[in-house]
Design a protein around this motif. Structure first.
Motif, mmCIF file in Angstrom:
data_model
loop_
_atom_site.group_PDB
_atom_site.id
_atom_site.type_symbol
_atom_site.label_atom_id
_atom_site.label_comp_id
_atom_site.label_asym_id
_atom_site.label_seq_id
_atom_site.Cartn_x
_atom_site.Cartn_y
_atom_site.Cartn_z
ATOM 1 N N VAL A 272 -5.116 11.885 -6.622
ATOM 2 C CA VAL A 272 -3.601 11.086 -6.895
ATOM 3 C C VAL A 272 -3.122 12.214 -8.055
ATOM 4 O O VAL A 272 -3.633 12.262 -9.044
ATOM 5 C CB VAL A 272 -3.682 9.750 -7.602
ATOM 6 C CG1 VAL A 272 -2.035 9.383 -7.906
ATOM 7 C CG2 VAL A 272 -4.379 9.091 -6.514
ATOM 8 N N ASP A 273 -2.081 12.714 -7.888
ATOM 9 C CA ASP A 273 -1.327 13.822 -8.714
ATOM 10 C C ASP A 273 -0.090 12.963 -9.406
ATOM 11 O O ASP A 273 0.582 13.872 -10.164
ATOM 12 C CB ASP A 273 -1.041 15.239 -8.047
ATOM 13 C CG ASP A 273 -0.109 15.207 -7.143
ATOM 14 O OD1 ASP A 273 0.889 14.327 -7.090
ATOM 15 O OD2 ASP A 273 -0.006 16.115 -6.244
ATOM 16 N N THR A 274 0.166 11.904 -9.549
ATOM 17 C CA THR A 274 1.091 11.261 -10.218
ATOM 18 C C THR A 274 0.445 10.281 -10.889
ATOM 19 O O THR A 274 1.247 9.125 -11.323
ATOM 20 C CB THR A 274 2.194 10.562 -9.027
ATOM 21 O OG1 THR A 274 1.524 9.684 -8.143
ATOM 22 C CG2 THR A 274 2.963 11.712 -8.292
ATOM 23 N N ALA A 275 -0.577 10.265 -11.470
ATOM 24 C CA ALA A 275 -1.353 9.208 -12.439
ATOM 25 C C ALA A 275 -0.284 8.954 -13.732
ATOM 26 O O ALA A 275 -0.642 7.861 -14.360
ATOM 27 C CB ALA A 275 -2.550 9.544 -12.831
ATOM 28 N N ASP A 276 0.527 9.860 -14.009
ATOM 29 C CA ASP A 276 1.514 9.626 -15.206
ATOM 30 C C ASP A 276 2.598 8.635 -14.842
ATOM 31 O O ASP A 276 3.640 8.249 -15.823
ATOM 32 C CB ASP A 276 1.900 11.059 -15.910
ATOM 33 C CG ASP A 276 2.529 11.662 -14.821
ATOM 34 O OD1 ASP A 276 2.445 11.616 -13.730
ATOM 35 O OD2 ASP A 276 3.638 12.555 -15.280
ATOM 36 N N MET A 277 2.776 8.415 -13.878
ATOM 37 C CA MET A 277 4.121 7.407 -13.105
ATOM 38 C C MET A 277 3.217 6.134 -12.808
ATOM 39 O O MET A 277 2.241 5.934 -12.178
ATOM 40 C CB MET A 277 4.500 8.163 -11.935
ATOM 41 C CG MET A 277 5.096 9.563 -12.192
ATOM 42 S SD MET A 277 5.534 10.500 -10.523
ATOM 43 C CE MET A 277 6.699 9.239 -10.071
ATOM 44 N N PRO A 278 4.338 5.162 -13.001
ATOM 45 C CA PRO A 278 3.540 3.784 -12.767
ATOM 46 C C PRO A 278 3.429 3.657 -11.021
ATOM 47 O O PRO A 278 2.255 3.117 -10.705
ATOM 48 C CB PRO A 278 5.109 2.761 -12.839
ATOM 49 C CG PRO A 278 5.619 3.550 -14.069
ATOM 50 C CD PRO A 278 5.436 4.977 -13.616
ATOM 51 N N ALA A 279 4.086 4.376 -10.308
ATOM 52 C CA ALA A 279 3.820 4.360 -8.797
ATOM 53 C C ALA A 279 2.522 4.759 -8.670
ATOM 54 O O ALA A 279 1.781 4.496 -7.704
ATOM 55 C CB ALA A 279 4.894 4.831 -8.012
ATOM 56 N N GLY A 297 -8.035 10.240 1.026
ATOM 57 C CA GLY A 297 -6.636 10.908 1.260
ATOM 58 C C GLY A 297 -6.158 11.496 -0.147
ATOM 59 O O GLY A 297 -6.691 11.200 -1.106
ATOM 60 N N GLN A 298 -5.188 12.689 0.015
ATOM 61 C CA GLN A 298 -4.425 13.264 -1.150
ATOM 62 C C GLN A 298 -3.417 12.728 -1.108
ATOM 63 O O GLN A 298 -2.341 13.068 -0.302
ATOM 64 C CB GLN A 298 -4.707 14.860 -0.803
ATOM 65 C CG GLN A 298 -6.216 15.328 -0.218
ATOM 66 C CD GLN A 298 -7.269 14.856 -1.199
ATOM 67 O OE1 GLN A 298 -7.161 14.874 -2.302
ATOM 68 N NE2 GLN A 298 -8.370 14.445 -0.549
ATOM 69 N N TYR A 299 -2.875 12.301 -2.359
ATOM 70 C CA TYR A 299 -1.764 11.601 -2.549
ATOM 71 C C TYR A 299 -0.956 12.220 -3.704
ATOM 72 O O TYR A 299 -1.349 12.314 -4.639
ATOM 73 C CB TYR A 299 -1.808 10.048 -2.572
ATOM 74 C CG TYR A 299 -2.808 9.384 -1.668
ATOM 75 C CD1 TYR A 299 -1.987 9.548 -0.241
ATOM 76 C CD2 TYR A 299 -3.928 9.132 -1.533
ATOM 77 C CE1 TYR A 299 -2.653 9.165 0.788
ATOM 78 C CE2 TYR A 299 -4.633 8.450 -0.585
ATOM 79 C CZ TYR A 299 -3.948 8.651 0.795
ATOM 80 O OH TYR A 299 -4.726 8.303 1.660
ATOM 81 N N GLY A 300 0.490 11.933 -3.782
ATOM 82 C CA GLY A 300 1.348 12.648 -4.782
ATOM 83 C C GLY A 300 2.382 13.504 -4.258
ATOM 84 O O GLY A 300 2.942 13.429 -3.131
#
Length: 325
Positions: A272-279, A297-300
């Motif tokens: 997950v490459d959006t770990a700095d975001m609430p989503a 899966g690969q997410y972000g």
């Protein structure tokens, strides 16, 4: 992108203003050139103001979306990880803020955080592989078999993973008797530190990637070492997620990119490459739930991401599963 364009236009406007000043100061005879420069400067100023307005609007929208997701997070993740224990693994340069937020949402999802294992720079230093090999040779259980192609980090990660995670729900929250002295020995060697009681094994792991990619001649090797740890944790437990933020621009030492480029590990370990975001933090929970169902899966939003988040499903983990996702 708009933020970048805004700063670029600002810089161009500054230099153009200097150029106009020089022209005005050296000659008053080239009025067409001066007028043209003034017109361009005015247009750049207008473009800057328009971009500033767009940037403010986008930041406002993002802030609103983040506030909404934050408010809904307890409901979105409720019960998703009930009965699971999760190990948090920090790497050098990972964000404390991201880790604390991830821990909060894991708790909201019903998981129990077993503790935290923080790997040090020494662990990932290519010059220190001899120390890793020495500890592995000393503490490896007799029944632990390493692949012929295993690197020093592969072997060390397998040994540590056996001490931190288990795929057997019945063995969760208990130490592994076969690896009793492993963690303390790695701590004594300056290779990791712990917080909480991570030797009482978890079933899942969240590994936190460095905020910035590794740099220098060993960058790819170090990123690969981190991927080795993630892969070993996944095999030893019920699943692992590597979480962090997108690297801009992409760099060879980016650990999330390295995982996604690894054809074998990326089939098992989620990122997950959006770990700095609430989503993104909600996505971490959904990714772990997906791992419990044997999928990855690969997410972000970065290179190699297949979607923003997994398809929302209900986890049906089997306590008797004996291998990673």
């Amino acid at each position: 992108m708009i933020d970048f364009r805004y700063h670029l236009v600002s810089i161009v406007a500054i230099f153009l203003a200097l150029a106009v000043g020089i022209v005005l100061g050296t000659t008053l005879l080239q009025e067409p050139a001066v007028k043209s420069a003034q017109e361009v400067a005015a247009q750049l100023t207008k473009s800057k103001e328009e971009l500033r307005t767009q940037l403010d609007a986008l930041q406002g929208r993002e802030s609103g979306n983040d506030a909404l997701i934050t408010a809904l997070t307890p409901e979105l993740v409720a019960g998703a990880l009930t009965g699971q224990r999760v190990l948090l693994v920090e790497t050098p340069g990972s964000s404390t803020t991201v880790r604390e937020a991830a821990q909060q949402v894991l708790t909201q999802a019903g998981a129990e955080v077993s503790g935290r294992a923080s790997l040090t720079e020494k662990f990932f230093d290519p010059k220190g592989v001899g120390v890793l090999d020495g500890l592995v040779n000393q503490f490896k259980p007799a029944n632990m078999i390493f692949p012929a192609t295993a690197t020093s980090w592969d072997r060390a990660a397998m040994l540590l993973s056996a001490a931190f995670v288990t795929p057997d729900q019945a063995q969760a929250n208990t130490p592994n008797p076969a690896t009793a002295d492993v963690v303390s020995s790695f701590e004594t060697g300056g290779l990791l530190t712990t917080d909480g009681d991570p030797v009482k094994r978890a079933t899942l792991a969240v590994m936190l990637a460095p905020e910035k990619p590794y740099e220098g001649e060993n960058a790819e090797v170090q990123a690969g070492a981190l991927v080795s740890v993630a892969g070993a944790l996944d095999l030893a437990g019920k699943g692992t997620v590597l979480a962090g933020t997108i690297a801009t621009p992409a760099a060879p030492g980016d650990s999330i990119a390295a995982l996604r480029d690894d054809g074998e590990v990326s089939k098992r370990v989620s990122s997950v490459d959006t770990a700095d975001m609430p989503a993104g933090r909600v996505t971490i929970v959904y990714s772990l739930r997906e791992q419990l169902n044997g999928r990855a899966g690969q997410y972000g939003i970065g290179k190699g991401a297949s979607a923003m988040l997994p398809t929302v499903t209900t986890a049906t983990p089997s306590p008797t599963t004996q291998s990673g996702s």
